[in-house]
Design an enzyme around this catalytic site. Structure first.
Site, PDB file in Angstrom:
ATOM      1  N   GLY A 148       6.656  -8.899   7.227  1.00 23.71           N
ATOM      2  CA  GLY A 148       6.290  -9.351   8.576  1.00 23.71           C
ATOM      3  C   GLY A 148       4.987  -8.722   9.058  1.00 23.71           C
ATOM      4  N   GLU A 207       9.511  -9.664   0.437  1.00 25.64           N
ATOM      5  CA  GLU A 207      10.794 -10.250   0.831  1.00 25.64           C
ATOM      6  C   GLU A 207      11.662 -10.619  -0.377  1.00 25.64           C
ATOM      7  OE1 GLU A 207       7.967 -10.721   2.374  1.00 25.64           O
ATOM      8  OE2 GLU A 207       8.267 -11.118   4.508  1.00 25.64           O
ATOM      9  N   GLU A 243       2.412 -10.865   7.686  1.00 29.80           N
ATOM     10  CA  GLU A 243       2.414 -12.122   8.459  1.00 29.80           C
ATOM     11  C   GLU A 243       1.688 -11.926   9.798  1.00 29.80           C
ATOM     12  OE1 GLU A 243       6.745 -12.868   7.975  1.00 29.80           O
ATOM     13  OE2 GLU A 243       6.111 -14.748   7.029  1.00 29.80           O
ATOM     14  N   ALA A 285       9.438  -5.777   8.537  1.00 34.26           N
ATOM     15  CA  ALA A 285      10.670  -5.652   9.332  1.00 34.26           C
ATOM     16  C   ALA A 285      11.188  -4.228   9.237  1.00 34.26           C
ATOM     17  CB  ALA A 285      11.716  -6.621   8.801  1.00 34.26           C
TER      18      ALA A 285
END
Ligand SMILES: CC/C=C\C/C=C/C(=O)SCCNC(=O)CCNC(=O)[C@H](O)C(C)(C)COP(=O)(O)OP(=O)(O)OC[C@H]1O[C@@H](n2cnc3c(N)ncnc32)[C@H](O)[C@@H]1OP(=O)(O)O
Length: 193
Positions: free
Chosen positions: A100, A123, A103, A61
């Site tokens: 992310g 995270e 991911e 992110a």
């Protein structure tokens, strides 16, 4: 925010371009979403490779947007579109794939990484948990104990360890984008094209 080009006549190469770490800003998510749709809809395209420019896959992110309300497309539907695509998508990982960004790699069908790259889910160090599918996709690849270790510590792991765990399909010392393009062509039976 992303670059789109066709290489080897039939592979769509999508490059994340958001310095310094190609983070998933709202503009990057929008551009990536459009380019995945473009590649999936182009009959000339047989496979897709996603990479990042300047030696970094993706830092996750965009922390510069953390103080603003979420704008642009949410990450999960975009990742679902990658995974559901009928053409193989290969993540070409260099530098880091974090949060992310990791991911995104997990939703690709294959992952090729440079041997110096690192992967992780930081995270927890920000007081949150991975929320775009890693808590499901990672255990499917490497089981629950190893996944919990990564999710609850936020530690990065090196490419060789990720290969041993089963996260990666190939580790290379060569140009990871070029290797990923060859991998993608192999996945559609077009090796050496
Ligand atoms: C839409 C979101 C959807 C789902 C949720 C996803 C959540 C997440 O992804 S949480 C994870 C967010 N990412 C991180 O926490 C990574 C934090 N960064 C790092 O760990 C490190 O910076 C690095 C390993 C990526 C690079 O380390 P290093 O080479 O030592 O460089 P620096 O730390 O000095 O950083 C260089 C430069 O990059 C900027 N930067 C780092 N990470 C981000 C980021 N995620 N977004 C935007 N910018 C980032 C950092 O601030 C430095 O900038 P300056 O040179 O201007 O200071």
């Amino acid at each position: 925010m992303t670059r789109y080009e066709i290489v080897k006549r039939s592979v769509a190469l999508i490059t994340l371009t958001n310095p310094p770490v190609n983070a998933l800003s709202s503009a990057v998510r929008l551009a990536l979403s459009k380019n995945v749709e473009r590649a999936m809809g182009d009959p000339e395209v047989t496979a897709v490779v996603i990479c990042g420019e300047n030696g970094t896959f993706c830092g996750g992110a965009d922390i510069r947007e953390f103080s603003e309300p979420l704008q642009g497309p949410p990450l999960l539907p975009l990742l679902d579109a990658v995974e559901a695509g009928e053409k193989p998508v290969v993540a070409a990982i260099e530098g880091v794939a974090l949060g992310g960004g990791f991911e995104l790699a997990l939703f690709c069908h294959y992952r090729v990484a440079h041997y110096k790259s690192r992967l992780g889910l930081p995270e927890v160090t920000l007081g949150i948990l991975p929320a775009a599918g890693a808590t499901q996709r990672l255990p499917r690849l490497i089981g629950i104990p190893a996944s919990l270790q990564m999710i609850t510590t936020g530690q990065h792991i090196l490419a060789q360890e990720a290969l041993k765990l089963g996260i990666l399909d190939q580790v290379t010392q060569k140009n990871v984008c070029e290797v990923a393009v060859e991998f993608a062509l192999g996945a559609v039976g077009m090796s050496g094209a």
